[in-house]
Design a protein around this motif. Structure first.
Motif, mmCIF file in Angstrom:
data_model
loop_
_atom_site.group_PDB
_atom_site.id
_atom_site.type_symbol
_atom_site.label_atom_id
_atom_site.label_comp_id
_atom_site.label_asym_id
_atom_site.label_seq_id
_atom_site.Cartn_x
_atom_site.Cartn_y
_atom_site.Cartn_z
ATOM 1 N N GLU A 40 2.837 10.486 5.054
ATOM 2 C CA GLU A 40 1.577 9.735 5.020
ATOM 3 C C GLU A 40 0.548 10.457 5.883
ATOM 4 O OE1 GLU A 40 -0.245 5.564 6.842
ATOM 5 O OE2 GLU A 40 1.845 6.140 7.185
ATOM 6 N N VAL A 42 -2.576 10.248 7.989
ATOM 7 C CA VAL A 42 -3.349 9.229 8.703
ATOM 8 C C VAL A 42 -4.761 9.724 8.987
ATOM 9 C CG1 VAL A 42 -3.446 7.793 10.782
ATOM 10 C CG2 VAL A 42 -1.230 8.341 9.734
ATOM 11 N N LYS A 43 -4.857 10.983 9.425
ATOM 12 C CA LYS A 43 -6.166 11.562 9.719
ATOM 13 C C LYS A 43 -6.194 13.008 9.234
ATOM 14 C CE LYS A 43 -7.199 8.886 13.914
ATOM 15 N NZ LYS A 43 -7.495 8.973 15.378
ATOM 16 N N GLU A 59 -3.254 14.220 11.479
ATOM 17 C CA GLU A 59 -2.159 13.391 11.981
ATOM 18 C C GLU A 59 -1.397 12.859 10.776
ATOM 19 O OE1 GLU A 59 -1.310 9.226 14.439
ATOM 20 O OE2 GLU A 59 -3.235 10.255 14.673
ATOM 21 N N LYS A 60 -0.104 13.086 10.773
ATOM 22 C CA LYS A 60 0.734 12.665 9.652
ATOM 23 C C LYS A 60 1.905 11.847 10.160
ATOM 24 C CE LYS A 60 -0.335 16.892 7.054
ATOM 25 N NZ LYS A 60 0.221 18.098 6.416
ATOM 26 N N ARG A 61 2.388 10.963 9.297
ATOM 27 C CA ARG A 61 3.598 10.199 9.583
ATOM 28 C C ARG A 61 4.642 10.569 8.526
ATOM 29 N NH1 ARG A 61 0.779 4.239 10.462
ATOM 30 N NH2 ARG A 61 -0.248 4.728 12.457
ATOM 31 N N THR A 83 5.753 11.315 14.030
ATOM 32 C CA THR A 83 4.333 11.622 14.043
ATOM 33 C C THR A 83 4.129 13.111 14.276
ATOM 34 O OG1 THR A 83 3.702 9.435 14.863
ATOM 35 C CG2 THR A 83 2.128 11.223 15.203
ATOM 36 N N SER A 100 7.988 7.266 16.367
ATOM 37 C CA SER A 100 7.162 6.057 16.411
ATOM 38 C C SER A 100 7.656 5.012 17.382
ATOM 39 C CB SER A 100 7.105 5.427 15.016
ATOM 40 O OG SER A 100 8.410 5.068 14.580
ATOM 41 N N ASN A 250 -0.112 9.243 -0.423
ATOM 42 C CA ASN A 250 -0.204 7.986 0.318
ATOM 43 C C ASN A 250 -0.042 6.785 -0.602
ATOM 44 O OD1 ASN A 250 -0.637 9.525 2.579
ATOM 45 N ND2 ASN A 250 -2.614 8.634 3.097
ATOM 46 N N PRO A 258 -6.188 6.848 3.532
ATOM 47 C CA PRO A 258 -7.350 6.827 4.412
ATOM 48 C C PRO A 258 -8.437 7.754 3.892
ATOM 49 C CG PRO A 258 -5.685 8.299 5.285
ATOM 50 C CD PRO A 258 -5.089 7.638 4.057
#
Length: 319
Positions: A40, A42-43, A59-61, A83, A100, A250, A258
């Motif tokens: 995912e 995130v940014k 930033e990834k998850r 993360t 996390s 995503n 996002p």
């Protein structure tokens, strides 16, 4: 803490690899994603550094719940992810990983990767100014053509010993190719792994380095094997592809995509010489199994189709 330096040569220029790296990461992340699991984003936004100039922060998850060992699944929430934070000031990047959960039963674990790219065959000495690092570190050359990778990740179409690029005329790679190939570039990666558990530290840190070595080899092999897919793409086009695949991925893992911007970067943590402007991200905890590549299993019929640039354009035109 165990520090090793990896040098991975490629039959490309650093400028070519800038596009190829972004394309490969996006495509690979999408391929690896499943419903409820995957990478995912995130940014993904521009970031300016006073020393390194313009770059990109991401930033990834990496969702891993189903890939945890049984004992860990019993004590961790259903939603678990690693993360990854990166500051990419190409040809210089920094990447850091943490998990996390801030739990007392998970030991202090950290990974820090500093990367530099140069147009040479890996013969730059002390490129990371290792006098700033406590003690000596091992330097390993990784050969994308002749070093072994785990059998479950082997794909004949991605084997540089047999692959020949229709667009560039490069390949197959023969013995001694690093000394005889033009163009050639090298990814220099200084990798620090820290696992603070007495009695297990050495074993776990060595294990994680083995996993990282395999991941680096696989990623660089794919970047070369997919060269005909990304060769000729502009930075604007590859950023567009990156944005669309990130949003599709995503959505695939059941999350709202996002707003993703376009540009490039890496991230520092506590050790080595990191950009002063980059935020300090704690590199903490996680058991080594969490970082091991997923076990191979048959591809499900419902698995996502890999998105290519033309497919994404067709989708956009249909909407």
């Amino acid at each position: 803490m165990l520090v090793k330096e990896y040098r991975i040569c490629m039959p490309l220029t650093t400028e070519e690899y800038r596009v190829g790296q972004l394309y490969t990461i996006s495509k690979h992340s999408h391929q690896e994603s499943e419903k409820g699991e995957g990478v995912e984003v995130v940014k993904n936004e521009p970031h300016e550094d006073p020393v390194h100039g313009p770059g990109q922060f991401t930033e990834k998850r990496v969702h891993l719940s189903s890939k945890l060992p049984s004992w860990a699944r019993a004590v961790t929430p259903r939603i678990f992810y690693i993360t990854e934070k990166a500051w990419n000031y190409y040809p210089y990047t920094i990447t850091a990983y943490s998990h996390s959960l801030q739990c007392s039963f998970l030991p202090k674990f950290s990974i820090y990767i500093e990367t530099k790219y140069e147009d040479n065959c890996g013969d730059s000495e002390n490129i990371f100014h290792s006098d700033k690092i406590l003690g000596d570190h091992e330097v390993s050359f990784l050969d994308i053509a002749f070093d072994e990778i785990p059998e479950r990740y082997y794909r004949s179409l991605e084997d540089p010993r047999f692959f020949s690029s229709a667009k560039t005329g490069r390949g197959p790679l023969r013995e001694g190719w690093r000394q005889n190939t033009k163009p050639i570039m090298c990814s220099y990666k200084l990798v620090s792994v820290k696992f603070e558990v007495w009695g297990l530290q050495t074993r776990v840190e060595q294990f994680v380095h083995k996993v990282i070595r395999d991941i680096l080899l696989i990623g660089h092999r794919q970047a070369f094997a997919w060269v005909d897919e990304w060769c000729g793409m502009t930075m604007e086009e590859v950023r567009r592809y990156e944005q669309e695949t990130q949003e599709a991925t995503n959505e695939l893992i059941g999350l709202v995509a996002p707003a993703i911007s376009v540009s490039e970067v890496g991230q520092p943590t506590a050790t080595h010489s990191a950009p002063a402007s980059a935020p300090s991200t704690p590199l903490s905890d996680e058991a080594p199994e969490f970082l091991a590549p997923p076990k191979a299993r048959p591809r499900k019929k419902s698995a996502p189709e890999t998105l290519t640039l033309p497919a994404l354009r067709e989708r956009a035109g249909a909407e």
